[in-house]
Design an enzyme around this catalytic site. Structure first.
Site, PDB file in Angstrom:
ATOM      1  N   ASP A 181      22.668  96.507 -66.937  1.00 54.25           N
ATOM      2  CA  ASP A 181      22.116  95.358 -66.213  1.00 54.25           C
ATOM      3  C   ASP A 181      20.629  95.520 -65.874  1.00 54.25           C
ATOM      4  OD1 ASP A 181      24.771  94.542 -66.210  1.00 54.25           O
ATOM      5  OD2 ASP A 181      25.143  95.246 -64.171  1.00 54.25           O
ATOM      6  N   ARG A 214      30.143  74.963 -78.628  1.00 53.47           N
ATOM      7  CA  ARG A 214      31.054  76.106 -78.660  1.00 53.47           C
ATOM      8  C   ARG A 214      30.529  77.195 -77.724  1.00 53.47           C
ATOM      9  NH1 ARG A 214      33.834  72.940 -81.161  1.00 53.47           N
ATOM     10  NH2 ARG A 214      34.729  73.246 -83.243  1.00 53.47           N
ATOM     11  N   ARG A 239      28.398  96.774 -74.024  1.00 44.92           N
ATOM     12  CA  ARG A 239      28.431  98.092 -73.369  1.00 44.92           C
ATOM     13  C   ARG A 239      28.964  99.198 -74.262  1.00 44.92           C
ATOM     14  NH1 ARG A 239      31.259  97.248 -67.638  1.00 44.92           N
ATOM     15  NH2 ARG A 239      32.632  98.858 -68.453  1.00 44.92           N
ATOM     16  N   GLU A 264      25.949  85.875 -67.075  1.00 49.99           N
ATOM     17  CA  GLU A 264      27.259  85.697 -66.431  1.00 49.99           C
ATOM     18  C   GLU A 264      27.148  85.378 -64.942  1.00 49.99           C
ATOM     19  OE1 GLU A 264      29.442  89.393 -66.702  1.00 49.99           O
ATOM     20  OE2 GLU A 264      27.902  90.500 -65.601  1.00 49.99           O
ATOM     21  N   MET A 293      26.235  89.599 -70.243  1.00 52.29           N
ATOM     22  CA  MET A 293      26.468  90.306 -68.970  1.00 52.29           C
ATOM     23  C   MET A 293      25.170  90.433 -68.176  1.00 52.29           C
ATOM     24  SD  MET A 293      29.225  93.311 -69.686  1.00 52.29           S
ATOM     25  CE  MET A 293      30.971  92.991 -69.523  1.00 52.29           C
TER      26      MET A 293
HETATM   27  O1  F6P Z   1      27.427  96.568 -64.402  1.00 56.85           O
HETATM   28  C1  F6P Z   1      27.723  96.581 -65.753  1.00 56.85           C
HETATM   29  C2  F6P Z   1      28.660  95.466 -66.098  1.00 56.85           C
HETATM   30  O2  F6P Z   1      28.919  95.507 -67.480  1.00 56.85           O
HETATM   31  C3  F6P Z   1      28.220  94.075 -65.658  1.00 56.85           C
HETATM   32  O3  F6P Z   1      27.251  93.527 -66.522  1.00 56.85           O
HETATM   33  C4  F6P Z   1      29.534  93.349 -65.641  1.00 56.85           C
HETATM   34  O4  F6P Z   1      29.532  92.248 -64.753  1.00 56.85           O
HETATM   35  C5  F6P Z   1      30.474  94.408 -65.160  1.00 56.85           C
HETATM   36  O5  F6P Z   1      29.908  95.652 -65.442  1.00 56.85           O
HETATM   37  C6  F6P Z   1      31.847  94.327 -65.809  1.00 56.85           C
HETATM   38  O6  F6P Z   1      32.646  95.264 -65.205  1.00 56.85           O
HETATM   39  P1  F6P Z   1      34.091  95.694 -65.723  1.00 56.85           P
HETATM   40  O7  F6P Z   1      33.888  96.801 -66.707  1.00 56.85           O
HETATM   41  O8  F6P Z   1      34.789  96.143 -64.505  1.00 56.85           O
HETATM   42  O9  F6P Z   1      34.723  94.515 -66.379  1.00 56.85           O
END
Ligand code: F6P
Length: 353
Positions: free
Chosen positions: A127, A266, A275, A222, A169
């Protein structure tokens, strides 16, 4: 020197590169040892650990995730949590911990410091919302993944003259959205820092598509939200740690756009793809620099500090400075650099831009 090491909070690309670098420098430069605790503070509280040495870290540099596992468990969630951490320090004869984490984990490291447990922080998160550092590792990879996805979505959107909403995210900030939006040539990018007016978004998109076979890519972070009362918003659940579980604004916005403009729309929600997987070269280098710096900071007894990137130098800052404020998107980057490429207002000289 004996260091406890843990990776805490949501995983991100580059965690293994930090572990490898800290272990290498603790062992080879400072003649020390590293104890790796499993699943963040859970491993400390439950004494679940592995010895980490250079051999144990071979081959992990390009691997996503974390060989130590991670969790959002923090000692302060338990009445005896801090005592258990202190007991682990005694048991393993630790000088202190290297805590690789995001805002929540670093706040915990700050509080543990105040309670007499030595910690050094390493800023981790896709983030990029941690203060006092220009960059967290993992962010570059997430931007890269999101940009590649936008590139791909352009070609399919163009084939169908559609609008595609891409949800990325970033939690409560729009760093991934703004960077990926600029790099991917988004038609609009919506971020939490600047609540959007769906009427304006739709008017701009309608004007752009009017009389043209165009496609549009709308990047939405998000955590972005519409101005209050302007459209139905998702109901966010709260996870076991009290955090809003984000996700859903992309679907809500796409429904609004299609409903108001009649243009086929869409949604693609990138989610945890941002991630997972191998870190970019930039993140491998940054993570390695942070890992080296954390080991050196521990050897110098610089407890209470966090390693940080400032002007391409890795420096030490008080961990408290890093977590005191959320690092938000620079308004100049959003308004002066991203916005000129957004679909313009109806009636503008170049409605197709
Ligand atoms: O903080 C990193 C992050 O990937 C955010 O961007 C996202 O909102 C959150 O973690 C998602 O968390 P989880 O892995 O608990 O779904």
């Amino acid at each position: 020197m004996r260091i406890g090491m843990l990776t805490s909070g949501g995983d991100c690309p580059g965690l293994n590169a930090v572990i490898r670098a800290t272990v290498r420098v603790v062992e080879r430069r400072h003649g020390g040892q590293v104890v790796g605790f499993k699943d963040a503070w859970r491993g400390v509280l439950e004494d679940d650990w592995v010895p980490l040495d250079v051999e144990a870290c071979r081959g992990i540099l390009p691997r996503g995730g974390t060989i130590l596992g991670t969790s959002r468990i923090q000692p302060y969630q338990y009445d005896d949590g801090v005592d258990l951490v202190k007991a682990a320090v005694e048991r393993h004869q630790l000088d202190g911990f290297v805590v690789v984490g995001g805002n929540g984990s670093l706040s915990c490291a700050r509080d543990l410091g105040r309670d007499g447990v030595n910690c050094i922080g390493v800023p981790k998160t896709i983030d990029n919302d941690i203060g006092a550092t220009e960059m967290t590792f993992g962010f570059d990879t997430a931007v890269h993944v999101a940009t590649e996805a936008i590139d791909r979505l352009h070609t399919t959107a163009e084939s169908h003259d559609r609008i595609i909403v891409v949800e990325v995210m970033g939690r409560d900030v729009g760093h991934i959205a703004v960077r990926a939006g600029i790099a991917g040539g988004a038609t609009m990018t919506l971020v939490p820092e600047f609540p959007f007016d769906p009427g304006e978004v739709c008017a701009r998109l309608a004007a752009r598509h009017e009389g043209h076979d165009y496609a549009s890519i709308v990047v939405v972070a998000e955590g972005a939200s519409a101005v209050p009362g302007s459209m139905p918003e998702p109901d966010y659940e709260v996870d076991q740690f009290g955090h809003r579980r984000l996700g859903g604004i992309g679907n809500a916005l796409a429904a609004e756009i299609e409903g108001r403009t009649g243009i086929e729309t869409r949604v693609t929600t990138l989610g945890h793809i941002q991630r997972g997987g191998t870190p970019t070269a930039f993140d491998r280098v940054l993570a390695t620099r942070y890992g080296v710096a954390a080991a050196d900071a521990a050897a110098d007894g610089a407890w209470g500090s966090m390693v940080a990137l400032q002007g391409d130098q890795v420096v030490r800052v008080p961990v408290a400075d890093a977590v005191d404020r959320l690092k938000t998107v620079d308004p100049a980057l959003y308004h002066d650099v991203a916005e000129p490429f957004f679909a313009p207002w109806p009636g503008s000289a170049d409605p197709a831009s």
